[in-house]
Design an enzyme around this catalytic site. Structure first.
Site, PDB file in Angstrom:
ATOM      1  CE1 TYR A  56      -3.997   2.404   1.051  1.00  0.00           C
ATOM      2  CE2 TYR A  56      -2.487   2.772   2.173  1.00  0.00           C
ATOM      3  CZ  TYR A  56      -3.934   2.754   1.695  1.00  0.00           C
ATOM      4  OH  TYR A  56      -4.834   4.377   1.796  1.00  0.00           O
TER       5      TYR A  56
ATOM      6  CB  VAL B 267     -12.788   5.627  13.265  1.00  0.00           C
ATOM      7  CG1 VAL B 267     -14.130   5.743  13.963  1.00  0.00           C
ATOM      8  CG2 VAL B 267     -11.774   6.296  14.127  1.00  0.00           C
TER       9      VAL B 267
ATOM     10  N   GLY C 247      -0.931   1.237  22.684  1.00  0.00           N
ATOM     11  CA  GLY C 247      -2.226   1.966  22.562  1.00  0.00           C
ATOM     12  C   GLY C 247      -2.001   3.521  22.827  1.00  0.00           C
TER      13      GLY C 247
HETATM   14  P1  NAD Z   1     -12.860   2.489   0.290  1.00  0.00           P
HETATM   15  O1  NAD Z   1     -12.641   1.056   0.649  1.00  0.00           O
HETATM   16  O2  NAD Z   1     -13.927   2.335   1.149  1.00  0.00           O
HETATM   17  O3  NAD Z   1     -13.042   2.480  -0.583  1.00  0.00           O
HETATM   18  C1  NAD Z   1     -12.579   1.862  -1.988  1.00  0.00           C
HETATM   19  C2  NAD Z   1     -13.425   1.689  -2.975  1.00  0.00           C
HETATM   20  O4  NAD Z   1     -12.445   1.755  -4.316  1.00  0.00           O
HETATM   21  C3  NAD Z   1     -13.810   0.387  -2.618  1.00  0.00           C
HETATM   22  O5  NAD Z   1     -15.153   0.655  -3.341  1.00  0.00           O
HETATM   23  C4  NAD Z   1     -13.361  -0.860  -3.592  1.00  0.00           C
HETATM   24  O6  NAD Z   1     -14.620  -1.747  -4.516  1.00  0.00           O
HETATM   25  C5  NAD Z   1     -12.402  -0.135  -4.653  1.00  0.00           C
HETATM   26  N1  NAD Z   1     -11.530  -0.237  -5.359  1.00  0.00           N
HETATM   27  C6  NAD Z   1     -10.566  -1.531  -4.407  1.00  0.00           C
HETATM   28  N2  NAD Z   1      -9.731  -2.106  -5.833  1.00  0.00           N
HETATM   29  C7  NAD Z   1     -10.467  -1.418  -7.089  1.00  0.00           C
HETATM   30  C8  NAD Z   1     -10.403  -2.045  -8.497  1.00  0.00           C
HETATM   31  N3  NAD Z   1      -9.269  -2.551  -8.367  1.00  0.00           N
HETATM   32  N4  NAD Z   1     -10.749  -1.253  -9.364  1.00  0.00           N
HETATM   33  C9  NAD Z   1     -11.621  -1.010  -8.763  1.00  0.00           C
HETATM   34  N5  NAD Z   1     -12.188  -0.423  -7.890  1.00  0.00           N
HETATM   35  C10 NAD Z   1     -11.168  -0.774  -6.697  1.00  0.00           C
HETATM   36  O7  NAD Z   1     -11.523   3.368   1.076  1.00  0.00           O
HETATM   37  P2  NAD Z   1     -11.733   4.760   1.520  1.00  0.00           P
HETATM   38  O8  NAD Z   1     -11.066   4.730   2.688  1.00  0.00           O
HETATM   39  O9  NAD Z   1     -13.282   5.151   1.071  1.00  0.00           O
HETATM   40  O10 NAD Z   1     -10.655   5.101   0.640  1.00  0.00           O
HETATM   41  C11 NAD Z   1     -10.776   5.068  -0.853  1.00  0.00           C
HETATM   42  C12 NAD Z   1      -8.860   5.671  -1.178  1.00  0.00           C
HETATM   43  O11 NAD Z   1      -8.665   7.079  -0.337  1.00  0.00           O
HETATM   44  C13 NAD Z   1      -8.069   5.235  -1.015  1.00  0.00           C
HETATM   45  O12 NAD Z   1      -7.441   5.473  -2.391  1.00  0.00           O
HETATM   46  C14 NAD Z   1      -7.405   5.182   0.063  1.00  0.00           C
HETATM   47  O13 NAD Z   1      -6.170   4.912  -0.274  1.00  0.00           O
HETATM   48  C15 NAD Z   1      -7.369   6.411  -0.054  1.00  0.00           C
HETATM   49  N6  NAD Z   1      -6.985   7.046   1.593  1.00  0.00           N
HETATM   50  C16 NAD Z   1      -8.622   6.799   2.319  1.00  0.00           C
HETATM   51  C17 NAD Z   1      -7.774   7.458   4.047  1.00  0.00           C
HETATM   52  C18 NAD Z   1      -8.755   7.246   4.464  1.00  0.00           C
HETATM   53  O14 NAD Z   1      -8.698   7.203   6.022  1.00  0.00           O
HETATM   54  N7  NAD Z   1     -10.316   7.250   4.834  1.00  0.00           N
HETATM   55  C19 NAD Z   1      -6.611   7.103   3.955  1.00  0.00           C
HETATM   56  C20 NAD Z   1      -5.494   8.273   3.552  1.00  0.00           C
HETATM   57  C21 NAD Z   1      -5.952   7.513   2.278  1.00  0.00           C
HETATM   58  N1  UDP Z   2      -5.392  -0.213  16.306  1.00  0.00           N
HETATM   59  C1  UDP Z   2      -6.001  -0.910  17.984  1.00  0.00           C
HETATM   60  N2  UDP Z   2      -7.056  -1.648  17.598  1.00  0.00           N
HETATM   61  C2  UDP Z   2      -7.775  -1.916  16.311  1.00  0.00           C
HETATM   62  C3  UDP Z   2      -7.486  -1.862  14.785  1.00  0.00           C
HETATM   63  C4  UDP Z   2      -6.604  -0.226  14.922  1.00  0.00           C
HETATM   64  O1  UDP Z   2      -5.068  -0.970  18.739  1.00  0.00           O
HETATM   65  O2  UDP Z   2      -8.865  -2.434  16.621  1.00  0.00           O
HETATM   66  C5  UDP Z   2      -4.505   0.577  16.296  1.00  0.00           C
HETATM   67  C6  UDP Z   2      -3.662   0.273  15.063  1.00  0.00           C
HETATM   68  O3  UDP Z   2      -2.480  -0.939  15.222  1.00  0.00           O
HETATM   69  C7  UDP Z   2      -3.188   1.075  14.641  1.00  0.00           C
HETATM   70  C8  UDP Z   2      -4.357   2.520  14.832  1.00  0.00           C
HETATM   71  O4  UDP Z   2      -4.986   2.115  15.623  1.00  0.00           O
HETATM   72  O5  UDP Z   2      -2.086   1.937  15.233  1.00  0.00           O
HETATM   73  C9  UDP Z   2      -4.902   3.388  13.196  1.00  0.00           C
HETATM   74  O6  UDP Z   2      -5.264   1.812  12.571  1.00  0.00           O
HETATM   75  P1  UDP Z   2      -6.128   2.046  11.204  1.00  0.00           P
HETATM   76  O7  UDP Z   2      -6.151   0.367  10.922  1.00  0.00           O
HETATM   77  O8  UDP Z   2      -7.065   2.509  11.173  1.00  0.00           O
HETATM   78  O9  UDP Z   2      -5.434   3.020  10.366  1.00  0.00           O
HETATM   79  P2  UDP Z   2      -3.579   3.059  10.026  1.00  0.00           P
HETATM   80  O10 UDP Z   2      -2.826   1.950  10.712  1.00  0.00           O
HETATM   81  O11 UDP Z   2      -3.610   2.653   8.289  1.00  0.00           O
HETATM   82  O12 UDP Z   2      -3.195   4.558  10.702  1.00  0.00           O
END
Ligand code: NAD
Ligand code: UDP
Length: 313
Positions: free
Chosen positions: A145, A188, A207
């Site tokens: 990722y 969350v 944590g």
């Molecule tokens: P999500 O998993 O809910 O949404 C991703 C969507 O992309 C899903 O609908 C999934 O079915 C679709 N998808 C995945 N692979 C695909 C493919 N190969 N072809 C077509 N569709 C595909 O996640 P999200 O939280 O909505 O994230 C959306 C974007 O934002 C992602 O690119 C993610 O990396 C980025 N992002 C999200 C967060 C966050 O906290 N939510 C943080 C950083 C980056």
């Molecule tokens: N985490 C946790 N308990 C859970 C899920 C996640 O303590 O049930 C922690 C995880 O190890 C990380 C943080 O919460 O340190 C955020 O995790 P998340 O998977 O939401 O996002 P990311 O690590 O990609 O920021």
């Protein structure tokens, strides 16, 4: 003329909220998704609307469409899902972005990439400015990722340099809100679902690691301003309020059931110890900053999960 938008990953958490905003603004939306982590239910309110189209497609395959703007969000975002098939995640990041940039180039569309704070890895600089180049493991379980998004950013800037493609690169920090998947493993949603089910909340490690949580409405506003503005980025979009994971667990627990236990599970490999966005650039270039505090954002999020779990029985 009504603008035509392609939203890849449009049935996902962030993508579906973006569909709502653009549809409410009177624009045309093509929602493209392979439904790996997205759900039709997230966008069912628009199905059948004359300005809305739904395409089942995988971004690792090319596609030809006539569009003005591409919001490239397709990629699983939660560690549980992006680690499920890490090779596919890397393909989605590279080939998906390559295909969408190819489309943007052909039809002269502007493309916004949903990148991530994960490009900073486990950061040694805190809080993280856009100029920080990151500390990322190339061979760990998060690498598909993190490195996927890094090469996606690289591709965007090479398309800009080589072909003059208009790009916008957004580094999204942890975002939460209604429509997260109850089982997608993000912190969350995990804590809320556990608390609503009366189960102990699972802290990974002790944590003490930190994250900064942005409410989805704020995030989408930042995304739209970035797309409409003239700065290509990368720009951090996130909420600078920083919390330990224990603090988050306590807040969620105290809102739902203060008698619940907090239990410990092992910390996953390469889990970043701290994360907080510096958002000076977004403030200056986009006039954007978050307006919703964690307390304010948890309320509608918990309410949504409560309803969702009740529906599921
Ligand atoms: P999500 O998993 O809910 O949404 C991703 C969507 O992309 C899903 O609908 C999934 O079915 C679709 N998808 C995945 N692979 C695909 C493919 N190969 N072809 C077509 N569709 C595909 O996640 P999200 O939280 O909505 O994230 C959306 C974007 O934002 C992602 O690119 C993610 O990396 C980025 N992002 C999200 C967060 C966050 O906290 N939510 C943080 C950083 C980056
Ligand atoms: N985490 C946790 N308990 C859970 C899920 C996640 O303590 O049930 C922690 C995880 O190890 C990380 C943080 O919460 O340190 C955020 O995790 P998340 O998977 O939401 O996002 P990311 O690590 O990609 O920021």
């Amino acid at each position: 003329m009504v603008r035509r938008n392609l939203i890849t990953g449009g049935a996902g958490f962030l993508g579906s909220h973006l569909c709502d905003r653009l549809m409410q603004a009177g624009e045309e939306v093509i929602c493209l998704d392979n439904y790996f982590t997205g759900r039709k239910d997230n966008i069912r309110q628009w199905i059948g609307h004359p300005r809305f189209e739904l395409i089942r497609h995988d971004v690792t395959e090319p596609i030809r469409l006539e569009v003005d703007r591409i919001w490239h969000l397709a990629c699983p975002a939660s560690p549980v899902h992006y680690q499920f098939n890490p090779i596919k995640t890397a393909k989605t990041s590279f080939l998906g972005t390559y295909n969408m940039l190819g489309l943007a180039r052909r039809v002269k569309a502007r493309l916004l990439l949903a990148s991530t704070s994960e490009v900073y890895g486990d950061p040694e600089v805190h809080p993280q400015p856009e100029s920080y180049r990151g500390c990322v493991n190339t061979i760990g379980i998060r690498s598909c990722y993190d490195e996927g998004k890094r090469i996606a950013e690289t591709l965007c800037f090479d398309y800009q340099r080589m072909h003059g493609t208009e790009i916008r690169v957004m580094r999204i920090f942890n975002t939460y809100g209604p429509r997260m998947l109850p089982d997608d493993g993000r912190v969350v949603s995990n804590f809320i679902v556990q608390a609503l089910r009366g189960e102990p909340l699972t802290l990974y490690g002790d944590g003490s690691q930190t994250r900064s949580f942005c409410y989805v409405d704020d995030l989408i506003e930042g995304m739209i301003r970035l797309m409409n503005g003239s700065h290509a980025g990368p720009i951090n979009i996130g909420n600078p309020g920083e919390f330990t994971i224990r603090q988050l667990a306590e807040r969620v627990r105290d809102r739902i059931d203060p008698s619940l236990e907090l239990i410990h599970h092992p910390l996953p490999q390469d889990d970043p110890l701290q994360r907080q966005p510096l958002i000076d650039l977004a403030r200056r270039e986009l006039g954007w900053e978050p307006t919703v505090t964690l307390e304010q954002g948890l309320e509608p999020t918990i309410a949504w999960f409560r309803e969702r779990l009740a529906e599921d029985g």
